[in-house]
Write a protein that holds these residues in place. Structure first.
Motif, PDB file in Angstrom:
ATOM      1  N   THR A 103       0.835  -1.209   0.000  1.00  0.00           N
ATOM      2  CA  THR A 103       0.000   0.000   0.000  1.00  0.00           C
ATOM      3  C   THR A 103       0.866   1.255   0.000  1.00  0.00           C
ATOM      4  OG1 THR A 103      -1.756  -1.164   1.168  1.00  0.00           O
ATOM      5  CG2 THR A 103      -1.803   1.244   1.245  1.00  0.00           C
ATOM      6  N   ALA A 104       1.900   1.260   0.844  1.00  0.00           N
ATOM      7  CA  ALA A 104       2.802   2.411   0.915  1.00  0.00           C
ATOM      8  C   ALA A 104       3.512   2.623  -0.419  1.00  0.00           C
ATOM      9  CB  ALA A 104       3.818   2.217   2.039  1.00  0.00           C
ATOM     10  N   ALA A 105       3.965   1.537  -1.043  1.00  0.00           N
ATOM     11  CA  ALA A 105       4.658   1.652  -2.329  1.00  0.00           C
ATOM     12  C   ALA A 105       3.715   2.191  -3.402  1.00  0.00           C
ATOM     13  CB  ALA A 105       5.223   0.303  -2.745  1.00  0.00           C
ATOM     14  N   ALA A 106       2.465   1.743  -3.389  1.00  0.00           N
ATOM     15  CA  ALA A 106       1.485   2.236  -4.366  1.00  0.00           C
ATOM     16  C   ALA A 106       1.238   3.736  -4.168  1.00  0.00           C
ATOM     17  CB  ALA A 106       0.178   1.457  -4.235  1.00  0.00           C
ATOM     18  N   LYS A 107       1.148   4.175  -2.912  1.00  0.00           N
ATOM     19  CA  LYS A 107       0.963   5.607  -2.639  1.00  0.00           C
ATOM     20  C   LYS A 107       2.180   6.412  -3.074  1.00  0.00           C
ATOM     21  CE  LYS A 107      -2.241   5.192   1.250  1.00  0.00           C
ATOM     22  NZ  LYS A 107      -2.402   5.416   2.706  1.00  0.00           N
ATOM     23  N   LEU A 108       3.368   5.882  -2.809  1.00  0.00           N
ATOM     24  CA  LEU A 108       4.596   6.566  -3.237  1.00  0.00           C
ATOM     25  C   LEU A 108       4.634   6.697  -4.759  1.00  0.00           C
ATOM     26  CD1 LEU A 108       7.244   4.914  -0.877  1.00  0.00           C
ATOM     27  CD2 LEU A 108       6.497   7.299  -0.831  1.00  0.00           C
ATOM     28  N   GLU A 109       4.194   5.653  -5.442  1.00  0.00           N
ATOM     29  CA  GLU A 109       4.177   5.685  -6.908  1.00  0.00           C
ATOM     30  C   GLU A 109       3.184   6.743  -7.406  1.00  0.00           C
ATOM     31  OE1 GLU A 109       4.038   2.544 -10.637  1.00  0.00           O
ATOM     32  OE2 GLU A 109       3.405   1.877  -8.654  1.00  0.00           O
ATOM     33  N   ARG A 110       2.006   6.818  -6.799  1.00  0.00           N
ATOM     34  CA  ARG A 110       1.008   7.826  -7.196  1.00  0.00           C
ATOM     35  C   ARG A 110       1.515   9.242  -6.947  1.00  0.00           C
ATOM     36  NH1 ARG A 110      -2.666   4.147  -4.998  1.00  0.00           N
ATOM     37  NH2 ARG A 110      -2.856   5.313  -3.045  1.00  0.00           N
ATOM     38  N   ARG A 111       2.296   9.440  -5.901  1.00  0.00           N
ATOM     39  CA  ARG A 111       2.825  10.763  -5.568  1.00  0.00           C
ATOM     40  C   ARG A 111       4.037  11.144  -6.429  1.00  0.00           C
ATOM     41  NH1 ARG A 111       1.796  12.768  -0.123  1.00  0.00           N
ATOM     42  NH2 ARG A 111       0.407  11.387   0.990  1.00  0.00           N
ATOM     43  N   GLY A 112       4.570  10.198  -7.174  1.00  0.00           N
ATOM     44  CA  GLY A 112       5.724  10.475  -8.022  1.00  0.00           C
ATOM     45  C   GLY A 112       7.059  10.302  -7.321  1.00  0.00           C
ATOM     46  N   LEU A 113       7.046   9.709  -6.125  1.00  0.00           N
ATOM     47  CA  LEU A 113       8.287   9.480  -5.381  1.00  0.00           C
ATOM     48  C   LEU A 113       8.934   8.137  -5.716  1.00  0.00           C
ATOM     49  CD1 LEU A 113       7.079  10.797  -1.940  1.00  0.00           C
ATOM     50  CD2 LEU A 113       8.817  11.831  -3.394  1.00  0.00           C
ATOM     51  N   LEU A 114       8.188   7.294  -6.406  1.00  0.00           N
ATOM     52  CA  LEU A 114       8.658   5.950  -6.728  1.00  0.00           C
ATOM     53  C   LEU A 114       8.180   5.595  -8.130  1.00  0.00           C
ATOM     54  CD1 LEU A 114       9.908   3.264  -5.656  1.00  0.00           C
ATOM     55  CD2 LEU A 114       7.642   2.679  -4.846  1.00  0.00           C
ATOM     56  N   LYS A 115       9.080   5.029  -8.914  1.00  0.00           N
ATOM     57  CA  LYS A 115       8.715   4.577 -10.259  1.00  0.00           C
ATOM     58  C   LYS A 115       9.096   3.110 -10.365  1.00  0.00           C
ATOM     59  CE  LYS A 115       9.439   5.724 -15.137  1.00  0.00           C
ATOM     60  NZ  LYS A 115       9.285   4.446 -15.680  1.00  0.00           N
ATOM     61  N   VAL A 116       8.170   2.290 -10.798  1.00  0.00           N
ATOM     62  CA  VAL A 116       8.457   0.871 -11.003  1.00  0.00           C
ATOM     63  C   VAL A 116       9.073   0.741 -12.393  1.00  0.00           C
ATOM     64  CG1 VAL A 116       7.531  -1.462 -11.096  1.00  0.00           C
ATOM     65  CG2 VAL A 116       6.547   0.200  -9.506  1.00  0.00           C
ATOM     66  N   VAL A 117      10.341   0.394 -12.425  1.00  0.00           N
ATOM     67  CA  VAL A 117      11.063   0.253 -13.691  1.00  0.00           C
ATOM     68  C   VAL A 117      10.743  -1.094 -14.326  1.00  0.00           C
ATOM     69  CG1 VAL A 117      13.353   0.196 -14.759  1.00  0.00           C
ATOM     70  CG2 VAL A 117      12.898   1.751 -12.864  1.00  0.00           C
ATOM     71  N   ARG A 118      10.708  -2.131 -13.499  1.00  0.00           N
ATOM     72  CA  ARG A 118      10.384  -3.477 -13.974  1.00  0.00           C
ATOM     73  C   ARG A 118       9.562  -4.163 -12.906  1.00  0.00           C
ATOM     74  NH1 ARG A 118      11.679  -8.729 -13.896  1.00  0.00           N
ATOM     75  NH2 ARG A 118      13.207  -8.592 -12.245  1.00  0.00           N
ATOM     76  N   ARG A 119       8.382  -4.619 -13.274  1.00  0.00           N
ATOM     77  CA  ARG A 119       7.496  -5.278 -12.325  1.00  0.00           C
ATOM     78  C   ARG A 119       7.869  -6.753 -12.245  1.00  0.00           C
ATOM     79  NH1 ARG A 119       4.010  -2.779  -9.284  1.00  0.00           N
ATOM     80  NH2 ARG A 119       3.487  -1.321 -10.924  1.00  0.00           N
ATOM     81  N   GLY A 120       8.183  -7.210 -11.048  1.00  0.00           N
ATOM     82  CA  GLY A 120       8.517  -8.613 -10.821  1.00  0.00           C
ATOM     83  C   GLY A 120       7.272  -9.413 -10.523  1.00  0.00           C
ATOM     84  N   GLY A 121       7.474 -10.628 -10.156  1.00  0.00           N
ATOM     85  CA  GLY A 121       6.345 -11.498  -9.824  1.00  0.00           C
ATOM     86  C   GLY A 121       6.770 -12.943  -9.879  1.00  0.00           C
ATOM     87  N   PHE A 122       5.790 -13.837  -9.821  1.00  0.00           N
ATOM     88  CA  PHE A 122       6.065 -15.266  -9.866  1.00  0.00           C
ATOM     89  C   PHE A 122       6.790 -15.621 -11.163  1.00  0.00           C
ATOM     90  CE2 PHE A 122       4.686 -19.684 -10.688  1.00  0.00           C
ATOM     91  CZ  PHE A 122       5.293 -20.268  -9.586  1.00  0.00           C
ATOM     92  N   ARG A 123       7.931 -16.241 -11.038  1.00  0.00           N
ATOM     93  CA  ARG A 123       8.801 -16.644 -12.153  1.00  0.00           C
ATOM     94  C   ARG A 123       9.353 -15.466 -12.952  1.00  0.00           C
ATOM     95  NH1 ARG A 123       6.775 -22.293 -14.759  1.00  0.00           N
ATOM     96  NH2 ARG A 123       6.688 -23.436 -12.804  1.00  0.00           N
ATOM     97  N   ARG A 124       9.248 -14.267 -12.414  1.00  0.00           N
ATOM     98  CA  ARG A 124       9.823 -13.088 -13.071  1.00  0.00           C
ATOM     99  C   ARG A 124      10.872 -12.421 -12.198  1.00  0.00           C
ATOM    100  NH1 ARG A 124       4.761  -9.598 -14.538  1.00  0.00           N
ATOM    101  NH2 ARG A 124       4.116 -10.504 -12.584  1.00  0.00           N
ATOM    102  N   GLY A 125      11.028 -12.881 -10.970  1.00  0.00           N
ATOM    103  CA  GLY A 125      12.005 -12.286 -10.065  1.00  0.00           C
ATOM    104  C   GLY A 125      11.454 -11.076  -9.337  1.00  0.00           C
ATOM    105  N   VAL A 126      12.358 -10.306  -8.772  1.00  0.00           N
ATOM    106  CA  VAL A 126      11.956  -9.149  -7.968  1.00  0.00           C
ATOM    107  C   VAL A 126      11.797  -7.912  -8.855  1.00  0.00           C
ATOM    108  CG1 VAL A 126      12.989 -10.014  -5.853  1.00  0.00           C
ATOM    109  CG2 VAL A 126      14.347  -8.622  -7.379  1.00  0.00           C
ATOM    110  N   SER A 127      11.083  -6.942  -8.334  1.00  0.00           N
ATOM    111  CA  SER A 127      10.851  -5.710  -9.076  1.00  0.00           C
ATOM    112  C   SER A 127      12.054  -4.787  -8.957  1.00  0.00           C
ATOM    113  CB  SER A 127       9.614  -4.986  -8.533  1.00  0.00           C
ATOM    114  OG  SER A 127       8.471  -5.765  -8.726  1.00  0.00           O
ATOM    115  N   THR A 128      12.143  -3.849  -9.900  1.00  0.00           N
ATOM    116  CA  THR A 128      13.182  -2.828  -9.880  1.00  0.00           C
ATOM    117  C   THR A 128      12.488  -1.478  -9.776  1.00  0.00           C
ATOM    118  OG1 THR A 128      14.622  -4.190 -11.255  1.00  0.00           O
ATOM    119  CG2 THR A 128      15.144  -1.855 -11.138  1.00  0.00           C
ATOM    120  N   TYR A 129      13.004  -0.632  -8.870  1.00  0.00           N
ATOM    121  CA  TYR A 129      12.382   0.647  -8.576  1.00  0.00           C
ATOM    122  C   TYR A 129      13.386   1.781  -8.734  1.00  0.00           C
ATOM    123  CZ  TYR A 129       9.271  -2.579  -6.170  1.00  0.00           C
ATOM    124  OH  TYR A 129       8.443  -3.621  -5.872  1.00  0.00           O
TER     125      TYR A 129
END
Length: 140
Positions: A103-129
């Motif tokens: 939830t905090a990460a989603a709020k940070l992204e909406r505020r422009g403080l965080l950008k998800v460069v690569r979304r991770g997930g199952f069999r995709r590894g971790v995300s890059t921010y």
């Protein structure tokens, strides 16, 4: 007279221990010349502190504690210009639930403080921010 001596202004006292004589293997040149890797490291450190100071001075007051913790963990993990880490690891280190961190990460992204460069997930590894220190205003 072998007692203490008072030296005149500008007069150099004799050294207590003579300096060693330079040997053939002695190289007086510094290992890293001025203006190279050493100054580059100082510049990078200075820039990191400037980002951290901007975040603390202008942004922290508008965030929840969970958002501040998530941003700081991501900023600490930043290498180069991005951080690669799992939300589960952030939650563990922050002492928060996975849901609270997401939830905090989603709020940070909406505020422009965080950008998800690569979304991770199952069999995709971790995300890059990529983290930003300042909230973007509507006029930007």
């Amino acid at each position: 007279m072998n007692g203490p001596r008072i030296y005149a202004v500008g007069e150099d006292p004799a050294p207590l221990h003579p300096s060693p004589t330079p040997s053939a293997s002695f190289d007086p040149t510094p290992k890293t010349p001025k203006g190279s890797a050493s100054s580059a490291k100082r510049r990078v450190a200075r820039e990191r502190f400037q980002v951290l100071n901007a975040f603390v001075d202008f942004t922290v007051a508008e965030l929840t504690p969970a958002e501040i913790i998530v941003w700081l963990i991501l900023y600490r993990d930043t290498r180069g210009d991005s951080a690669t880490v799992s939300m589960r690891d952030i939650a563990r280190r922050a002492g928060r639930s996975l849901r609270a961190v997401e939830t905090a990460a989603a709020k940070l992204e909406r505020r422009g403080l965080l950008k998800v460069v690569r979304r991770g997930g199952f069999r995709r590894g971790v995300s890059t921010y990529r983290v930003q220190p300042l909230i973007k205003s509507d006029s930007q």
